[in-house]
Design a protein around this motif. Sequence first.
Motif, PDB file in Angstrom:
ATOM      1  N   ARG A 171      -9.315   2.041  -7.030  1.00  0.00           N
ATOM      2  CA  ARG A 171     -10.496   2.616  -6.385  1.00  0.00           C
ATOM      3  C   ARG A 171     -11.692   2.630  -7.339  1.00  0.00           C
ATOM      4  O   ARG A 171     -12.818   2.316  -6.946  1.00  0.00           O
ATOM      5  N   ALA A 172     -11.454   2.973  -8.617  1.00  0.00           N
ATOM      6  CA  ALA A 172     -12.542   2.976  -9.609  1.00  0.00           C
ATOM      7  C   ALA A 172     -13.087   1.567  -9.813  1.00  0.00           C
ATOM      8  O   ALA A 172     -14.304   1.361  -9.905  1.00  0.00           O
ATOM      9  N   ALA A 173     -12.199   0.596  -9.885  1.00  0.00           N
ATOM     10  CA  ALA A 173     -12.636  -0.791 -10.047  1.00  0.00           C
ATOM     11  C   ALA A 173     -13.432  -1.250  -8.822  1.00  0.00           C
ATOM     12  O   ALA A 173     -14.429  -1.968  -8.947  1.00  0.00           O
TER      13      ALA A 173
ATOM     14  N   ILE B  66       0.835  -1.200   0.000  1.00  0.00           N
ATOM     15  CA  ILE B  66       0.000   0.000   0.000  1.00  0.00           C
ATOM     16  C   ILE B  66       0.867   1.246   0.000  1.00  0.00           C
ATOM     17  O   ILE B  66       0.570   2.219  -0.695  1.00  0.00           O
ATOM     18  N   GLN B  67       1.945   1.242   0.742  1.00  0.00           N
ATOM     19  CA  GLN B  67       2.827   2.410   0.826  1.00  0.00           C
ATOM     20  C   GLN B  67       3.575   2.639  -0.479  1.00  0.00           C
ATOM     21  O   GLN B  67       3.890   3.779  -0.820  1.00  0.00           O
ATOM     22  N   ASN B  68       3.870   1.594  -1.223  1.00  0.00           N
ATOM     23  CA  ASN B  68       4.702   1.715  -2.426  1.00  0.00           C
ATOM     24  C   ASN B  68       3.908   1.757  -3.737  1.00  0.00           C
ATOM     25  O   ASN B  68       4.500   1.733  -4.801  1.00  0.00           O
ATOM     26  N   ILE B  69       2.597   1.845  -3.696  1.00  0.00           N
ATOM     27  CA  ILE B  69       1.797   1.846  -4.927  1.00  0.00           C
ATOM     28  C   ILE B  69       1.760   3.257  -5.512  1.00  0.00           C
ATOM     29  O   ILE B  69       1.691   4.246  -4.784  1.00  0.00           O
ATOM     30  N   ASP B  70       1.811   3.370  -6.849  1.00  0.00           N
ATOM     31  CA  ASP B  70       1.792   4.694  -7.477  1.00  0.00           C
ATOM     32  C   ASP B  70       0.346   5.207  -7.526  1.00  0.00           C
ATOM     33  O   ASP B  70      -0.616   4.430  -7.499  1.00  0.00           O
ATOM     34  N   PRO B  71       0.132   6.533  -7.586  1.00  0.00           N
ATOM     35  CA  PRO B  71      -1.203   7.126  -7.522  1.00  0.00           C
ATOM     36  C   PRO B  71      -2.117   6.712  -8.682  1.00  0.00           C
ATOM     37  O   PRO B  71      -3.330   6.580  -8.507  1.00  0.00           O
ATOM     38  N   VAL B  72      -1.571   6.516  -9.879  1.00  0.00           N
ATOM     39  CA  VAL B  72      -2.407   6.136 -11.022  1.00  0.00           C
ATOM     40  C   VAL B  72      -3.016   4.749 -10.786  1.00  0.00           C
ATOM     41  O   VAL B  72      -4.206   4.530 -10.993  1.00  0.00           O
ATOM     42  N   THR B  73      -2.226   3.819 -10.336  1.00  0.00           N
ATOM     43  CA  THR B  73      -2.718   2.475 -10.067  1.00  0.00           C
ATOM     44  C   THR B  73      -3.724   2.495  -8.919  1.00  0.00           C
ATOM     45  O   THR B  73      -4.738   1.790  -8.960  1.00  0.00           O
ATOM     46  N   ALA B  74      -3.458   3.299  -7.904  1.00  0.00           N
ATOM     47  CA  ALA B  74      -4.383   3.405  -6.767  1.00  0.00           C
ATOM     48  C   ALA B  74      -5.728   3.949  -7.237  1.00  0.00           C
ATOM     49  O   ALA B  74      -6.793   3.465  -6.810  1.00  0.00           O
TER      50      ALA B  74
END
Length: 126
Positions: A32-34, A20-28
Amino acid sequence: MNSSDKQFEQRVRAHYQEAIQNIDPVTAGRLRAARRTALEAASAHASPRHRARVLVPVGALAAMALAVLMIWQPSPQPQPASKQAAATEQDNEYLPPGADTADPGLYQNLDFYSWLAANDSSQAKR
């Protein structure tokens, strides 16, 4: 749970927190959309099931109530003789009088009445 299961769970949680700490904002954002799409689809699919759970018992109760009403009908109450006589007189009010109570002169010249009806309709055509 035994101790090996607890250790496994702690390691999985640690890896999850690190991911969770290392995930990039685009993937996050995509995740969230999914997640929102999946939750909306789950709520849309849950409502017909909920309706079916409610409608089946309600329909069964309505069918039972209809069956009870069809079977259990109050018997008609007998009317007093005075009300029956009044009803019979009202029904007979619109009928022609019987031969025993009518004027005998009406029944003497029935041929005249048929001739009058035939000539009356021929004069209406002119």
